[in-house]
Design a protein around this motif. Structure first.
Motif, mmCIF file in Angstrom:
data_model
loop_
_atom_site.group_PDB
_atom_site.id
_atom_site.type_symbol
_atom_site.label_atom_id
_atom_site.label_comp_id
_atom_site.label_asym_id
_atom_site.label_seq_id
_atom_site.Cartn_x
_atom_site.Cartn_y
_atom_site.Cartn_z
ATOM 1 N N ILE A 215 0.823 -1.209 0.000
ATOM 2 C CA ILE A 215 0.000 0.000 0.000
ATOM 3 C C ILE A 215 0.861 1.265 0.000
ATOM 4 C CG2 ILE A 215 -0.277 0.275 2.505
ATOM 5 C CD1 ILE A 215 -3.108 0.557 -0.060
ATOM 6 N N LEU A 216 2.064 1.181 0.580
ATOM 7 C CA LEU A 216 2.962 2.339 0.617
ATOM 8 C C LEU A 216 3.409 2.744 -0.782
ATOM 9 C CD1 LEU A 216 5.190 1.476 3.720
ATOM 10 C CD2 LEU A 216 3.429 3.245 3.570
ATOM 11 N N LEU A 217 3.505 1.777 -1.690
ATOM 12 C CA LEU A 217 3.876 2.092 -3.069
ATOM 13 C C LEU A 217 2.810 2.943 -3.745
ATOM 14 C CD1 LEU A 217 5.148 -1.426 -4.231
ATOM 15 C CD2 LEU A 217 6.547 0.513 -3.537
ATOM 16 N N ILE A 218 1.565 2.776 -3.298
ATOM 17 C CA ILE A 218 0.462 3.579 -3.837
ATOM 18 C C ILE A 218 0.413 4.929 -3.139
ATOM 19 C CG2 ILE A 218 -2.022 3.670 -4.261
ATOM 20 C CD1 ILE A 218 -2.032 0.597 -4.015
ATOM 21 N N GLU A 219 0.477 4.892 -1.819
ATOM 22 C CA GLU A 219 0.361 6.135 -1.033
ATOM 23 C C GLU A 219 1.465 7.129 -1.384
ATOM 24 O OE1 GLU A 219 -1.805 4.507 3.041
ATOM 25 O OE2 GLU A 219 0.375 4.626 2.963
ATOM 26 N N ALA A 220 2.668 6.625 -1.668
ATOM 27 C CA ALA A 220 3.793 7.504 -1.980
ATOM 28 C C ALA A 220 3.882 7.841 -3.466
ATOM 29 C CB ALA A 220 5.105 6.846 -1.524
ATOM 30 N N ASP A 221 2.882 7.423 -4.237
ATOM 31 C CA ASP A 221 2.844 7.668 -5.690
ATOM 32 C C ASP A 221 4.007 7.003 -6.432
ATOM 33 O OD1 ASP A 221 0.466 9.017 -5.874
ATOM 34 O OD2 ASP A 221 1.359 11.011 -5.717
ATOM 35 N N ILE A 222 4.562 5.945 -5.873
ATOM 36 C CA ILE A 222 5.664 5.247 -6.540
ATOM 37 C C ILE A 222 5.156 4.544 -7.796
ATOM 38 C CG2 ILE A 222 7.323 3.347 -6.325
ATOM 39 C CD1 ILE A 222 7.556 4.207 -3.332
ATOM 40 N N LEU A 223 3.999 3.868 -7.701
ATOM 41 C CA LEU A 223 3.440 3.222 -8.892
ATOM 42 C C LEU A 223 3.125 4.250 -9.976
ATOM 43 C CD1 LEU A 223 1.009 0.458 -7.573
ATOM 44 C CD2 LEU A 223 3.410 0.265 -8.208
ATOM 45 N N LYS A 224 2.565 5.345 -9.562
ATOM 46 C CA LYS A 224 2.226 6.404 -10.520
ATOM 47 C C LYS A 224 3.470 6.910 -11.234
ATOM 48 C CE LYS A 224 -0.133 10.891 -10.707
ATOM 49 N NZ LYS A 224 -0.802 11.928 -9.900
ATOM 50 N N ASN A 225 4.566 7.021 -10.498
ATOM 51 C CA ASN A 225 5.801 7.544 -11.081
ATOM 52 C C ASN A 225 6.502 6.573 -12.023
ATOM 53 O OD1 ASN A 225 6.536 10.343 -10.193
ATOM 54 N ND2 ASN A 225 6.089 9.470 -8.189
ATOM 55 N N ILE A 226 6.145 5.293 -11.958
ATOM 56 C CA ILE A 226 6.707 4.362 -12.935
ATOM 57 C C ILE A 226 5.663 4.001 -13.993
ATOM 58 C CG2 ILE A 226 8.471 3.416 -11.406
ATOM 59 C CD1 ILE A 226 6.671 1.039 -10.852
ATOM 60 N N GLY A 227 4.554 4.763 -14.007
ATOM 61 C CA GLY A 227 3.562 4.618 -15.055
ATOM 62 C C GLY A 227 2.691 3.389 -14.940
ATOM 63 N N VAL A 228 2.584 2.849 -13.746
ATOM 64 C CA VAL A 228 1.748 1.668 -13.543
ATOM 65 C C VAL A 228 0.410 2.108 -12.968
ATOM 66 C CG1 VAL A 228 1.509 -0.533 -12.356
ATOM 67 C CG2 VAL A 228 3.756 0.221 -13.127
#
Length: 348
Positions: A215-228
């Motif tokens: 969930i932290l990958l979503i909350e920190a916008d990490i997925l968004k930043n790799i275009g997923v």
């Protein structure tokens, strides 16, 4: 504190000391030994230069393709032991690797360049524990914290942003507040990291004992930043409630990725009629899901996509339908689909 060393590791350290140098085990193997987990491998660090290591172990087969960065592999009875000279690192390029590596004779300077305090601990039987950055305290407190300034550590190597989450999920540790806030601030750095390295870390999170940390990958916008996937913040609370179901899935990468994707896409799919959900997913979402956006083997991608497609379909115990599905995906995948559907009942 006494750590029990494997005989071959002890042999390597003793041989280096006999030549007038020093050597320690370092990093994850020390951390795991302290926690009570048997290490998979042992990293050894020393003030001996690479050429000295090659000379000391000249009776053994040597692997020296990492010598530029100070690492020499020594093969003892078909096992490779990596021995790396203490080093300090120059300015990093593109948040990934240092421009230059400089050797040092000071173990503390070597530990200072490492990512997290729990990985910045060294040990040998002669000196004992070397812990200048309070890694032992953080292990006891179950905290993941960077060595020094978190912004600096993450700017050096952006993958550390995901590695912090991975260690938190693997060990069940909490990420220290300053480190966590830095992850949020620096999430964009992840754009500079290769998809292969990101894939490996994310897989380890999903397959860990605490996959909920994803969930932290979503909350920190990490997925968004790799275009997923462009996950919406309004869904996070609901996703967080459901994501613990991953622990009930088999420890199988395709099943866990499929269940994760089902949870992440559920809100959007839920707006469709039941009969249209599977088709909508395949047409509008599948090509930008996690497994298609990262770097997984074709077999895993195919399996995950098929699992999700059939997770969104109603399956009746109709002989004709079962025969059709078996013809489409086979008995092995059908069994996995049915297992996952059984888990879905808990979260829907």
């Amino acid at each position: 504190m006494k750590i029990s060393l494997p005989e071959k590791v002890k042999f390597i350290i003793d041989e280096i000391y006999d030549e007038g140098y020093e050597a320690f085990i370092v990093g994850g193997c020390v951390r795991d030994s302290i926690i009570g987990v048997k290490p998979h491998d042992y990293d050894i660090t020393t003030n001996a230069k690479p050429d000295d290591i090659k000379r000391i172990f000249n009776e053994f087969k040597i692997i020296d393709n990492g010598i530029k960065h100070g690492t020499v592999g020594v093969i003892i009875e078909k096992e490779v032991y990596e021995i790396t000279t203490y080093r300090i690192e120059d300015e990093y390029e593109k948040n990934r690797r240092p421009k230059n590596v400089e050797f040092t004779s000071d173990i503390v300077k070597d530990l200072k360049r490492r990512d997290f305090t729990i990985n910045a601990i060294a040990y040998n039987d002669r000196v004992g524990i070397v812990d200048k950055f309070n890694g032992l305290d953080d292990i006891e407190s179950k905290i993941v914290k960077t060595v020094g300034n978190p912004d600096e550590r993450f700017s050096e190597d952006g993958l550390r942003i995901i590695r912090a989450i991975r260690f938190s999920s693997k060990l069940g540790f909490r990420i220290e507040d300053k480190t966590l806030h830095s992850i949020y601030r620096n999430a964009e750095i992840i754009k500079n990291i290769s998809r292969e390295r990101i894939t490996d870390e994310i897989t380890k999170i999903v397959m860990s004992n605490s996959p909920m940390k994803f969930i932290l990958l979503i909350e920190a916008d990490i997925l968004k930043n790799i275009g997923v996937y462009k996950y919406k913040n309004k869904d996070i609370d609901e996703i967080e409630k459901k994501i613990s179901i991953l622990k009930k899935c088999d420890c199988d990468v395709a099943q866990r990725l499929a269940m994760l994707e089902y949870i992440l896409s559920f809100n959007e799919i839920n707006n469709c009629n039941k009969e249209e959900r599977s088709k909508y997913y395949v047409k509008n979402i599948m090509n930008m899901n996690l497994v298609n956006s990262l770097v997984y083997p074709k077999k895993v991608v195919h399996e995950v996509d098929k699992l999700i497609e059939y997770m969104y379909k109603d399956i009746d115990c109709d002989n004709l339908q079962i025969k059709y599905i078996l013809g489409e995906i086979g008995s092995k995948l059908l069994k996995k689909v049915l297992k996952l559907k059984k888990c879905i009942i808990i979260i829907v």
